[in-house]
Design an enzyme around this catalytic site. Structure first.
Site, PDB file in Angstrom:
ATOM      1  N   ARG A 180       0.867  -1.314  -0.040  1.00 10.15           N
ATOM      2  CA  ARG A 180      -0.070  -0.064  -0.010  1.00 10.15           C
ATOM      3  C   ARG A 180       0.745   1.166   0.012  1.00 10.15           C
ATOM      4  O   ARG A 180       0.513   2.340  -0.722  1.00 10.15           O
ATOM      5  CB  ARG A 180      -0.852   0.053   1.368  1.00 10.15           C
ATOM      6  CG  ARG A 180      -1.895  -0.988   1.036  1.00 10.15           C
ATOM      7  CD  ARG A 180      -2.978  -0.822   2.216  1.00 10.15           C
ATOM      8  NE  ARG A 180      -2.661  -1.409   3.244  1.00 10.15           N
ATOM      9  CZ  ARG A 180      -3.150  -2.465   3.940  1.00 10.15           C
ATOM     10  NH1 ARG A 180      -3.770  -3.300   3.243  1.00 10.15           N
ATOM     11  NH2 ARG A 180      -2.726  -3.174   4.962  1.00 10.15           N
ATOM     12  N   PHE A 225     -11.917  -5.390  -5.695  1.00 11.58           N
ATOM     13  CA  PHE A 225     -11.997  -6.356  -4.452  1.00 11.58           C
ATOM     14  C   PHE A 225     -11.609  -5.468  -3.398  1.00 11.58           C
ATOM     15  O   PHE A 225     -10.619  -5.977  -2.516  1.00 11.58           O
ATOM     16  CB  PHE A 225     -11.020  -7.743  -4.664  1.00 11.58           C
ATOM     17  CG  PHE A 225     -11.296  -8.415  -5.861  1.00 11.58           C
ATOM     18  CD1 PHE A 225     -12.294  -9.384  -6.056  1.00 11.58           C
ATOM     19  CD2 PHE A 225     -10.336  -8.309  -6.908  1.00 11.58           C
ATOM     20  CE1 PHE A 225     -12.566  -9.955  -7.334  1.00 11.58           C
ATOM     21  CE2 PHE A 225     -10.520  -8.514  -8.208  1.00 11.58           C
ATOM     22  CZ  PHE A 225     -11.743  -9.590  -8.493  1.00 11.58           C
ATOM     23  N   ASP A 254     -16.107  -3.860  -4.680  1.00  8.38           N
ATOM     24  CA  ASP A 254     -16.362  -5.035  -4.267  1.00  8.38           C
ATOM     25  C   ASP A 254     -17.915  -5.632  -4.067  1.00  8.38           C
ATOM     26  O   ASP A 254     -18.893  -4.768  -4.164  1.00  8.38           O
ATOM     27  CB  ASP A 254     -16.091  -4.853  -2.823  1.00  8.38           C
ATOM     28  CG  ASP A 254     -15.697  -6.222  -2.054  1.00  8.38           C
ATOM     29  OD1 ASP A 254     -14.327  -6.484  -1.859  1.00  8.38           O
ATOM     30  OD2 ASP A 254     -16.570  -7.267  -1.713  1.00  8.38           O
ATOM     31  N   SER A 255     -17.922  -6.875  -4.372  1.00 12.17           N
ATOM     32  CA  SER A 255     -19.212  -7.570  -4.453  1.00 12.17           C
ATOM     33  C   SER A 255     -20.018  -7.516  -3.200  1.00 12.17           C
ATOM     34  O   SER A 255     -21.179  -7.635  -3.105  1.00 12.17           O
ATOM     35  CB  SER A 255     -18.999  -9.013  -4.908  1.00 12.17           C
ATOM     36  OG  SER A 255     -18.371  -9.632  -3.998  1.00 12.17           O
ATOM     37  N   ALA A 291     -20.891  -1.455  -5.084  1.00 12.91           N
ATOM     38  CA  ALA A 291     -21.220  -2.839  -4.781  1.00 12.91           C
ATOM     39  C   ALA A 291     -21.428  -3.766  -6.212  1.00 12.91           C
ATOM     40  O   ALA A 291     -22.562  -3.694  -6.419  1.00 12.91           O
ATOM     41  CB  ALA A 291     -22.220  -2.984  -3.757  1.00 12.91           C
ATOM     42  N   ASP A 348      -6.496  -7.254  -6.318  1.00 13.99           N
ATOM     43  CA  ASP A 348      -6.306  -7.770  -4.923  1.00 13.99           C
ATOM     44  C   ASP A 348      -7.183  -8.714  -4.918  1.00 13.99           C
ATOM     45  O   ASP A 348      -7.918  -8.739  -3.753  1.00 13.99           O
ATOM     46  CB  ASP A 348      -5.900  -7.069  -3.757  1.00 13.99           C
ATOM     47  CG  ASP A 348      -5.227  -7.611  -2.730  1.00 13.99           C
ATOM     48  OD1 ASP A 348      -4.884  -9.029  -2.936  1.00 13.99           O
ATOM     49  OD2 ASP A 348      -5.477  -7.088  -1.604  1.00 13.99           O
ATOM     50  N   CYS A 397      -3.146 -14.038  -3.425  1.00 15.91           N
ATOM     51  CA  CYS A 397      -2.617 -14.554  -1.818  1.00 15.91           C
ATOM     52  C   CYS A 397      -2.987 -16.177  -1.692  1.00 15.91           C
ATOM     53  O   CYS A 397      -3.081 -16.443  -0.588  1.00 15.91           O
ATOM     54  CB  CYS A 397      -3.775 -13.718  -1.116  1.00 15.91           C
ATOM     55  SG  CYS A 397      -5.259 -14.289  -1.269  1.00 15.91           S
TER      56      CYS A 397
END
Length: 405
Positions: A224, A240, A262-263, A289, A309, A349
């Site tokens: 970041r 995300f 983001d969902s 969203a 991400d 990740c």
């Protein structure tokens, strides 16, 4: 606590002699009849040489080794391991910085405590157990934390309902082991049980009761900071976004606009709260969203800095192929649509996705678009998420910073 003896099959001790902290079930000759999941065991070679002491668990990984020396796993052991980890975080400047009270104190195998995660948010420690052995030791671990951190620690929250083996016959309810509701709790109409933590001079609401992982993704802190350096006068898209932490850093870096996607509507609400906490009334930020792939497909070429991400696309080896296809698709859309000269921060990740496979997936995505792409940085997890050199599987976070022609 009693300690059982496990003997390996012939010639199955090589990985332990190289200090790899896992014993796989196929390497074990036989198990004691009274052995239960979470018990301490001493592991011996077929010719009766001691190899290590650890927690037994049911599954492919049968033992997670705590020590390669014959030692008692007692109160003093836990205090010693936690104190060593704390000294490292102090040396890194994380546990003593005036503008930062958020860091990972224990990172499993990287701190020689496989199956254990401990994150620090100010005066609160959040414990997450990934093995039954660590679950059974949670109260001893809490006492060791109090011994090492002293008056700086006011609360210990145990959060392992989602990380322990689902078939284990244990009571794994989340809750406080020490202290209780914290003094910096924030009451809002749409978000409950959230608290304020500080990271590199920025403030974030952290929901360790209901949020993902321990409530915040500490492992992206250094990345970041790097993003902040690239954000000046750019149009930024944070896919995300979860808590919106990348978005907040982009704002501090001087971005012209920042859009968070983001969902999860709850994640969007939390990201908006974090933005308002740091940049009240700033109109540069908007949050949406929406499904990530749908948003990317329709977004056009309005952005010149994109953060990808996503959550782990693969948690098990049997879905690696599908995960790599997902990374290729995601990166191909971003590379195709970003403005000329744009920058992409892209991550995986997933522990089961290797650095080489992730890089190949991004390469394939770039080749699919036909655009010129250069790698500016190769990213990983920060130093408070150390990787045991004998346990390369611990290097789970992979990232690339790309420049697109």
């Amino acid at each position: 606590m009693s300690c059982f003896k496990i003997i390996l099959k012939r010639n199955k001790e090589e990985s332990l002699l190289r200090f790899h902290p896992w014993v796989f079930s196929g390497a074990i000759a036989s198990l004691p009849d009274a052995l239960e999941e979470g018990d301490l065991v001493e592991v011996y070679s077929s010719d009766n040489h001691f190899l290590g002491t650890g927690h037994y668990q049911i599954g492919s990984i049968a033992v997670r080794v705590l020590s390669f020396r014959q030692t008692d796993i007692d109160d003093a052991f836990w205090v010693e391991r936690i104190r060593a980890a704390y000294k490292l975080r102090c040396a890194l400047g994380l546990a003593v910085a005036a503008n930062n009270n958020t860091y990972r104190l224990i990172h499993g195998e990287g701190d020689e405590l496989p199956g254990l995660i401990i994150d620090i948010y100010g005066q609160t420690a959040v414990i997450q157990a990934h093995s039954v052995g660590m679950h059974r030791a949670k109260n001893i671990i809490a006492e060791a934390l109090k011994s090492v951190l002293g008056d700086d620690l006011h609360h210990i929250y145990y959060k392992s309902e989602a990380t322990l083996p689902f078939k284990a016959d244990i009571d794994n309810e989340n809750g406080y082991l020490f202290g209780g509701e914290t003094s910096n709790r924030v009451s809002t109409s749409d978000l409950d049980n959230i608290h304020i933590a500080y990271e590199k001079g920025l403030r974030f609401y952290v929901d360790w009761l209901k949020g993902q992982k321990t409530g915040f993704f500490i492992d992206q802190r250094d990345n970041r900071l790097l993003l902040e350096q690239y954000a000046c006068k750019r149009s930024v898209l944070n896919m995300f976004c979860f808590t919106g932490s990348f978005s907040v850093y982009a704002m501090r870096g001087g971005a012209e606009i920042v859009h968070s996607v983001d969902s999860s509507s709850r994640a969007i609400s939390l990201a908006t709260k974090n933005m308002e906490l740091n940049f009240p009334g700033d109109q540069r930020h908007q949050a949406f969203a929406e499904d990530a792939f749908e948003y990317l497909t329709k977004m056009g070429d309005r952005y010149d800095l994109i953060i990808l991400d996503p959550p782990a696309f693969a948690k098990h080896k049997n879905v690696v192929r599908n995960a790599l296809q997902g990374y290729r698709k995601l990166n191909a859309i971003a590379i195709e649509k970003i403005k000329p000269g744009g920058i992409i921060f892209t991550f995986s990740c997933s522990q089961v996705i290797s650095k080489q496979d992730f890089r190949l997936a991004v390469f394939s995505a770039a080749a699919q678009t036909g655009r010129g792409v250069r790698i500016l940085h190769q990213l990983t997890q920060p130093a408070d998420h150390p990787v045991n050199i004998y346990h390369p599987e611990g290097e789970y976070l992979k990232g690339l910073v790309l420049e697109v022609e």
